[in-house]
Design a protein around this motif. Structure first.
Motif, PDB file in Angstrom:
ATOM      1  N   PHE A   1      82.723 -11.906  75.250  1.00 10.00           N
ATOM      2  CA  PHE A   1      83.083 -11.783  76.654  1.00 10.00           C
ATOM      3  C   PHE A   1      81.900 -12.225  77.501  1.00 10.00           C
ATOM      4  O   PHE A   1      80.778 -12.381  76.999  1.00 10.00           O
ATOM      5  CB  PHE A   1      83.505 -10.354  77.012  1.00 10.00           C
ATOM      6  N   MET A   2      82.174 -12.439  78.781  1.00  8.22           N
ATOM      7  CA  MET A   2      81.150 -12.797  79.748  1.00  8.22           C
ATOM      8  C   MET A   2      81.298 -11.877  80.953  1.00  8.22           C
ATOM      9  O   MET A   2      82.414 -11.586  81.378  1.00  8.22           O
ATOM     10  CB  MET A   2      81.302 -14.245  80.187  1.00  8.22           C
ATOM     11  N   LEU A   3      80.183 -11.412  81.464  1.00 13.55           N
ATOM     12  CA  LEU A   3      80.173 -10.605  82.684  1.00 13.55           C
ATOM     13  C   LEU A   3      79.177 -11.208  83.656  1.00 13.55           C
ATOM     14  O   LEU A   3      78.131 -11.708  83.259  1.00 13.55           O
ATOM     15  CB  LEU A   3      79.737  -9.163  82.385  1.00 13.55           C
ATOM     16  N   GLU A   4      79.506 -11.120  84.939  1.00 11.48           N
ATOM     17  CA  GLU A   4      78.595 -11.590  85.976  1.00 11.48           C
ATOM     18  C   GLU A   4      78.344 -10.449  86.943  1.00 11.48           C
ATOM     19  O   GLU A   4      79.282  -9.789  87.384  1.00 11.48           O
ATOM     20  CB  GLU A   4      79.208 -12.786  86.700  1.00 11.48           C
ATOM     21  N   THR A   5      77.066 -10.219  87.249  1.00 14.17           N
ATOM     22  CA  THR A   5      76.659  -9.143  88.151  1.00 14.17           C
ATOM     23  C   THR A   5      75.753  -9.729  89.216  1.00 14.17           C
ATOM     24  O   THR A   5      74.793 -10.426  88.894  1.00 14.17           O
ATOM     25  CB  THR A   5      75.889  -8.044  87.377  1.00 14.17           C
ATOM     26  N   ARG A   6      76.044  -9.458  90.467  1.00 11.12           N
ATOM     27  CA  ARG A   6      75.188  -9.918  91.575  1.00 11.12           C
ATOM     28  C   ARG A   6      74.207  -8.823  91.907  1.00 11.12           C
ATOM     29  O   ARG A   6      74.591  -7.661  92.086  1.00 11.12           O
ATOM     30  CB  ARG A   6      76.057 -10.235  92.801  1.00 11.12           C
TER      31      ARG A   6
ATOM     32  N   ASP B   1      75.885 -12.283  81.639  1.00 10.28           N
ATOM     33  CA  ASP B   1      75.779 -11.841  80.246  1.00 10.28           C
ATOM     34  C   ASP B   1      76.874 -12.524  79.444  1.00 10.28           C
ATOM     35  O   ASP B   1      78.051 -12.431  79.802  1.00 10.28           O
ATOM     36  CB  ASP B   1      75.988 -10.322  80.145  1.00 10.28           C
ATOM     37  N   ARG B   2      76.485 -13.205  78.384  1.00  8.67           N
ATOM     38  CA  ARG B   2      77.442 -13.778  77.435  1.00  8.67           C
ATOM     39  C   ARG B   2      77.179 -13.103  76.093  1.00  8.67           C
ATOM     40  O   ARG B   2      76.055 -13.158  75.590  1.00  8.67           O
ATOM     41  CB  ARG B   2      77.253 -15.282  77.304  1.00  8.67           C
ATOM     42  N   ILE B   3      78.226 -12.497  75.557  1.00 10.59           N
ATOM     43  CA  ILE B   3      78.080 -11.724  74.332  1.00 10.59           C
ATOM     44  C   ILE B   3      79.105 -12.187  73.314  1.00 10.59           C
ATOM     45  O   ILE B   3      80.285 -12.341  73.633  1.00 10.59           O
ATOM     46  CB  ILE B   3      78.234 -10.215  74.613  1.00 10.59           C
TER      47      ILE B   3
END
Length: 161
Positions: free
Chosen positions: A4-9, A108-110
């Protein structure tokens, strides 16, 4: 294999986000609920290229150890940590930091693979992806709170947002 990928500002410079993301103490603070503790390798401060840390934690009521190393390091843009030994057949986590105006987009790429063949793949789909996403969101929320509150990269092990 799952991922999965998550993006946090985060309203902080990429160099500060990068540094805090490499902090063993920040990881311990952000993962207090699962009791994660560094028990070997780099156990405090910032981990660097080629260095490793062994974590002890409890997830799903099960205690485990995982040793990971920093296998790619390009400050303040990117680093990768990968499992050397532990509960997964494979664990790869890329952390990317992109300047975005006055702040940073932390991406984050996991990718991971559970053990136990077909049963592990079922567990990945039914349970592990959502669980891992929640852990990373929890960690990123902790990092964002720390950086945006003006307390910067320095971390007290007992500090909680």
């Amino acid at each position: 294999m799952a991922g999965f990928m998550l993006e946090t500002r985060i309203d902080a410079p990429a160099r500060e986000c990068f540094a805090l993301s490499l902090s063993i103490d920040a990881h311990t603070g952000s993962m207090a609920r699962s009791g994660e503790r560094a028990v070997a390798g780099v156990t405090t401060g910032e981990i660097g290229p080629g260095e490793s840390v062994t974590w002890r934690a409890r997830h799903f009521g099960i205690r485990f150890r995982m040793t990971s190393a920093i296998t790619a390091y390009d400050p303040p843009r990117r680093f990768v940590d990968e499992q050397l030994s532990g509960p997964f057949r494979r664990w790869w986590h890329e952390h990317e930091f992109v300047e975005d105006g006055a702040g940073t987009r932390m991406i984050d790429r996991i990718e991971f693979e559970a053990p136990f063949g077909p049963l592990g793949r079922i567990a990945e789909r039914l349970l592990l992806v959502r669980y891992m996403e929640r852990l990373i969101v929890q960690r990123n929320d902790w990092l964002a709170h720390r950086l945006e509150s003006g307390r910067g990269p320095a971390v007290d092990r007992n500090d909680r947002p």
